[in-house]
Design a protein around this motif. Sequence first.
Motif, PDB file in Angstrom:
ATOM      1  N   VAL A 148       1.066  -1.257  -0.169  1.00 49.38           N
ATOM      2  CA  VAL A 148       0.007  -0.127  -0.008  1.00 49.38           C
ATOM      3  C   VAL A 148       0.926   1.334  -0.046  1.00 49.38           C
ATOM      4  N   VAL A 149       0.556   2.319  -1.040  1.00 48.84           N
ATOM      5  CA  VAL A 149       1.556   3.219  -1.012  1.00 48.84           C
ATOM      6  C   VAL A 149       0.516   4.502  -0.809  1.00 48.84           C
ATOM      7  N   GLY A 150      -0.801   4.317  -0.712  1.00 48.42           N
ATOM      8  CA  GLY A 150      -1.570   5.600  -0.490  1.00 48.42           C
ATOM      9  C   GLY A 150      -2.961   5.150  -0.356  1.00 48.42           C
ATOM     10  N   ILE A 151      -3.686   5.929   0.409  1.00 46.84           N
ATOM     11  CA  ILE A 151      -5.127   5.510   0.761  1.00 46.84           C
ATOM     12  C   ILE A 151      -5.795   6.776   0.298  1.00 46.84           C
ATOM     13  N   ASN A 152      -6.961   6.698  -0.871  1.00 42.84           N
ATOM     14  CA  ASN A 152      -7.652   7.844  -0.991  1.00 42.84           C
ATOM     15  C   ASN A 152      -9.315   7.680   0.045  1.00 42.84           C
ATOM     16  N   THR A 153      -9.270   8.342   0.853  1.00 44.24           N
ATOM     17  CA  THR A 153     -10.476   8.020   1.776  1.00 44.24           C
ATOM     18  C   THR A 153     -11.905   8.419   1.103  1.00 44.24           C
ATOM     19  N   ASP A 154     -11.809   9.330   0.215  1.00 41.59           N
ATOM     20  CA  ASP A 154     -13.187   9.960  -0.251  1.00 41.59           C
ATOM     21  C   ASP A 154     -14.234   8.898  -0.284  1.00 41.59           C
ATOM     22  N   PRO A 155     -13.967   7.728  -1.318  1.00 42.98           N
ATOM     23  CA  PRO A 155     -14.896   6.636  -1.215  1.00 42.98           C
ATOM     24  C   PRO A 155     -15.798   6.150   0.095  1.00 42.98           C
ATOM     25  N   ILE A 156     -14.608   6.019   0.798  1.00 44.93           N
ATOM     26  CA  ILE A 156     -15.153   5.663   2.236  1.00 44.93           C
ATOM     27  C   ILE A 156     -16.099   6.682   3.013  1.00 44.93           C
TER      28      ILE A 156
END
Length: 287
Positions: A148-156
């Motif tokens: 994992v290099v990044g998490i885009n939190t918008d969908p959650i």
Amino acid sequence: MKGNFSNAERAEILTQALPYIKAYYGKIVVVKYGGNAMQSAELKEQVMQDIVLLSLIGVKVVLVHGGGPDIDEVMQRFGKKPQFVDGLRVTDKETVDIVQMVLSGKVNKSLVNLLESKGGKAMGISGMDGRLIEAEQKDERLGYVGNVVGINTDPITDLLEKGYIPVVSTIGCDQDGNAYNINGDTAAAHIAAAIHAENLIMMTDIAGILRDKDDPDSLLPKITVSEAQSLYRDGTISGGMIPKVGCCIEAIYRGVQKVIITDGRVPHSILMEILTDEGAGTMVVGD
């Protein structure tokens, strides 16, 4: 079961849970639901009931799931033998397609359907949706297994704001559109940190961290990160627990308040962790 408690006793149980409900109201809890802990249909229903109940009382639950046994079964149907290196599935191009099909299709949608049937409001997504989980290749020997290099939190966060229980399958992708199989514990730790979860509950098919792996009565109910690192050094944490506890420590370092390795074989273990003083596993906290 219904006749075991009087109405007054039921009311008393609810009032005793009130302080815990107040403490968690509006907070985010990430539940990692492990593949092996999902094998009992009866326990699976109880887990979904727990999650729906928490959602209805104002706790924002994010369900991150695995599905190893289901992947193994489908691989064998295709004539492929599952192979592992250091506990991680060797994932060639055909296998990552199978993983994506099983996790984001069969397993994810069955969990969404079960949550909905229990009165919840759930939405299934994969780590590829909205580039939720950005990944890169972990090791050439493993093929399409990702870090994992990044998490885009918008969908959650968008789903949580609309009252949904997000159900996340752990498939990530890179900038070139390659799909990667992501370890479920690792993904859950990164997601919990990125969305500022109050805690992360890692459901599995073991009691927790044992001082003596052959003695279930030697369960350690609570340890700090420093104590966990000492248990690594003296060999108490070994085998499959090494990466799992490593993910707990990662989550703590990234800002999650506490991580619980809980026994998914215990009925209603999630409610025991959230709404009582007595859990069903090991809690890992910062020093």
